[in-house]
Design a protein around this motif. Structure first.
Motif, PDB file in Angstrom:
ATOM      1  N   LEU A   6       0.918   2.217   4.336  1.00  0.00           N
ATOM      2  CA  LEU A   6      -0.127   1.501   5.065  1.00  0.00           C
ATOM      3  C   LEU A   6       0.348   0.088   5.310  1.00  0.00           C
ATOM      4  N   ALA A   7       0.087  -0.422   6.464  1.00  0.00           N
ATOM      5  CA  ALA A   7       0.405  -1.822   6.772  1.00  0.00           C
ATOM      6  C   ALA A   7      -0.904  -2.576   6.853  1.00  0.00           C
ATOM      7  N   LEU A   8      -1.037  -3.591   6.047  1.00  0.00           N
ATOM      8  CA  LEU A   8      -2.248  -4.407   6.034  1.00  0.00           C
ATOM      9  C   LEU A   8      -1.973  -5.659   6.851  1.00  0.00           C
ATOM     10  N   LEU A  85     -10.340  -0.386  -2.352  1.00  0.00           N
ATOM     11  CA  LEU A  85      -9.503   0.804  -2.449  1.00  0.00           C
ATOM     12  C   LEU A  85      -8.918   1.125  -1.086  1.00  0.00           C
ATOM     13  N   LEU A  86      -7.597   1.234  -1.019  1.00  0.00           N
ATOM     14  CA  LEU A  86      -6.917   1.641   0.196  1.00  0.00           C
ATOM     15  C   LEU A  86      -6.548   3.117   0.170  1.00  0.00           C
ATOM     16  N   LEU A  87      -6.015   3.574  -0.997  1.00  0.00           N
ATOM     17  CA  LEU A  87      -5.538   4.952  -1.092  1.00  0.00           C
ATOM     18  C   LEU A  87      -5.701   5.449  -2.528  1.00  0.00           C
ATOM     19  N   GLN A  88      -6.229   6.639  -2.652  1.00  0.00           N
ATOM     20  CA  GLN A  88      -6.372   7.277  -3.961  1.00  0.00           C
ATOM     21  C   GLN A  88      -5.767   8.679  -3.877  1.00  0.00           C
ATOM     22  N   VAL A  89      -4.700   8.904  -4.670  1.00  0.00           N
ATOM     23  CA  VAL A  89      -4.047  10.210  -4.715  1.00  0.00           C
ATOM     24  C   VAL A  89      -4.625  11.013  -5.871  1.00  0.00           C
ATOM     25  N   ASP A  90      -4.889  12.292  -5.637  1.00  0.00           N
ATOM     26  CA  ASP A  90      -5.402  13.174  -6.685  1.00  0.00           C
ATOM     27  C   ASP A  90      -4.353  13.308  -7.783  1.00  0.00           C
ATOM     28  N   VAL A 289      -4.033   2.777  -4.979  1.00  0.00           N
ATOM     29  CA  VAL A 289      -3.529   1.608  -4.243  1.00  0.00           C
ATOM     30  C   VAL A 289      -4.718   0.775  -3.780  1.00  0.00           C
ATOM     31  N   SER A 290      -4.733  -0.518  -4.149  1.00  0.00           N
ATOM     32  CA  SER A 290      -5.806  -1.436  -3.756  1.00  0.00           C
ATOM     33  C   SER A 290      -5.264  -2.487  -2.811  1.00  0.00           C
ATOM     34  N   ALA A 291      -6.152  -3.089  -2.039  1.00  0.00           N
ATOM     35  CA  ALA A 291      -5.754  -4.110  -1.074  1.00  0.00           C
ATOM     36  C   ALA A 291      -5.292  -5.362  -1.815  1.00  0.00           C
ATOM     37  N   ASP A 294      -7.270  -9.881   1.783  1.00  0.00           N
ATOM     38  CA  ASP A 294      -8.188  -9.561   2.876  1.00  0.00           C
ATOM     39  C   ASP A 294      -7.372  -9.229   4.123  1.00  0.00           C
ATOM     40  N   GLY A 295      -7.819  -8.229   4.876  1.00  0.00           N
ATOM     41  CA  GLY A 295      -7.078  -7.914   6.081  1.00  0.00           C
ATOM     42  C   GLY A 295      -7.595  -6.668   6.763  1.00  0.00           C
ATOM     43  N   VAL A 296      -6.767  -6.137   7.656  1.00  0.00           N
ATOM     44  CA  VAL A 296      -7.084  -4.946   8.435  1.00  0.00           C
ATOM     45  C   VAL A 296      -6.076  -3.865   8.083  1.00  0.00           C
ATOM     46  N   VAL A 297      -6.571  -2.627   7.912  1.00  0.00           N
ATOM     47  CA  VAL A 297      -5.703  -1.510   7.542  1.00  0.00           C
ATOM     48  C   VAL A 297      -5.006  -0.980   8.779  1.00  0.00           C
ATOM     49  N   TRP A 298      -3.716  -0.807   8.672  1.00  0.00           N
ATOM     50  CA  TRP A 298      -2.941  -0.256   9.767  1.00  0.00           C
ATOM     51  C   TRP A 298      -2.022   0.823   9.208  1.00  0.00           C
ATOM     52  N   PHE A 299      -2.141   2.062   9.734  1.00  0.00           N
ATOM     53  CA  PHE A 299      -1.302   3.156   9.250  1.00  0.00           C
ATOM     54  C   PHE A 299       0.103   3.046   9.861  1.00  0.00           C
TER      55      PHE A 299
END
Length: 306
Positions: A6-8, A85-90, A289-291, A294-299
């Motif tokens: 992810l690009a923030l 929270l940006l991403l949570q893997v099982d 994965v947490s931010a 502050d920003g914008v999420v970019w895949f």
């Protein structure tokens, strides 16, 4: 497995890339009457937007290479605050692997203790075995030397003395019988008395001769077979004991080295499994994965405004 990236994008700015205008012929100057109007100036250029600050975030594991299904993920283009929270893997599969790795580590530690105990027992056993084979080799060599120098000579001497005694006993009885026969010829005795005395002497002589014959059979057997065979057996036994001692002295260091190598392998295995388990436990935290700001999420990855 490819890691999620992810690009923030942070507070944005604009970067322009201007191309130089084409060269033209010098325009001809024309004149026109002046009048009051609004002047409009336009500038057309190609440009791209790039963030002034970016944070690339992705799941990076040290040991876990298994499945990483995404449980939660922030929406593309969404605005986030630091710590969101940006991403949570099982982590279910990872937790199973951690549990299995813990069992394997415990088993490896038990095996290590067993190897250490075996080394201690083997060291004590080697010391006792060395003492035993050295004593057996020494005793066997001493018995052989004593048999060759003393015992065999004694037994041969006893055989010779018994042979001489048997021969002398026969000669004595023969001499007594001869004397009795002469005496009975010179004296007038009843036939019955003479016959009894002569028969006894003859019977004793015959029995003594038979015993002598049996003795001579044993004599020849003991002298020419039993004693040489006993000497050969004792010689072979002494050689075997010495060979056992030599073999032990040669193989014992090799066996000890093999046990020490086995110990080193067990120690290395335990350390490797401990390191792997520690990395997997850290990987569990890396699945969230947490931010970072502050920003914008970019895949994906942001390069050159694209």
């Amino acid at each position: 497995m490819k890691h999620a990236v992810l690009a923030l994008l942070m507070a944005g700015g604009v970067a322009f890339a201007q191309e130089p205008p084409p060269k033209a012929d010098a325009p001809k100057h024309e004149t026109a009457p002046a009048k009051r109007e609004s002047m409009k100036i336009e500038l057309k250029l190609d440009g791209t937007f790039e963030p002034a600050e970016r944070h690339v975030v992705q799941v990076k594991t040290q040991a876990w290479m298994g499945e990483m299904p995404v449980a939660k993920v922030a929406a593309h283009g969404s605005k986030v605050k630091k710590g969101d929270l940006l991403l949570q893997v099982d982590s279910a599969k990872l937790l199973e692997a951690i549990a299995a790795a813990g069992v394997d580590l415990a088993s490896a530690k038990v095996q290590l203790e067993r190897v250490k105990e075996d080394i201690q027992l083997a060291a004590a056993g080697d010391a006792m075995q060395k003492e035993r084979v050295e004593r057996e080799a020494k005793d066997s060599a001493e018995r052989l030397q004593y048999f060759k120098d003393v015992e065999m000579k004694i037994q041969l001497r006893e055989l010779e003395l018994n042979k001489i005694w048997s021969e002398d006993y026969i000669a004595d009885q023969q001499e007594e019988l001869d004397q009795i026969e002469k005496m009975y010829k010179s004296e007038e005795l009843t036939n019955a008395t003479r016959d009894i005395v002569l028969k006894r002497a003859q019977r004793n002589l015959e029995r003594t001769k038979i015993r002598h014959e049996l003795f001579m059979i044993r004599y020849e057997r003991i002298k020419n077979h039993d004693l040489p065979q006993q000497l050969q057996e004792m010689t072979l036994s002494a050689r075997e004991r010495q060979h056992g001692l030599d073999s032990f002295l040669k193989t014992s260091p090799l066996q000890r080295a093999d046990r020490e190598n086995n110990l080193a392998r067990s120690i290395a295995q335990v350390r490797q499994q401990e390191e792997n388990l520690g990395k997997m436990k850290k990987d569990e935290a890396a699945l969230t994965v947490s931010a970072p700001a502050d920003g914008v999420v970019w895949f994906g990855q942001f390069e050159g405004g694209g």
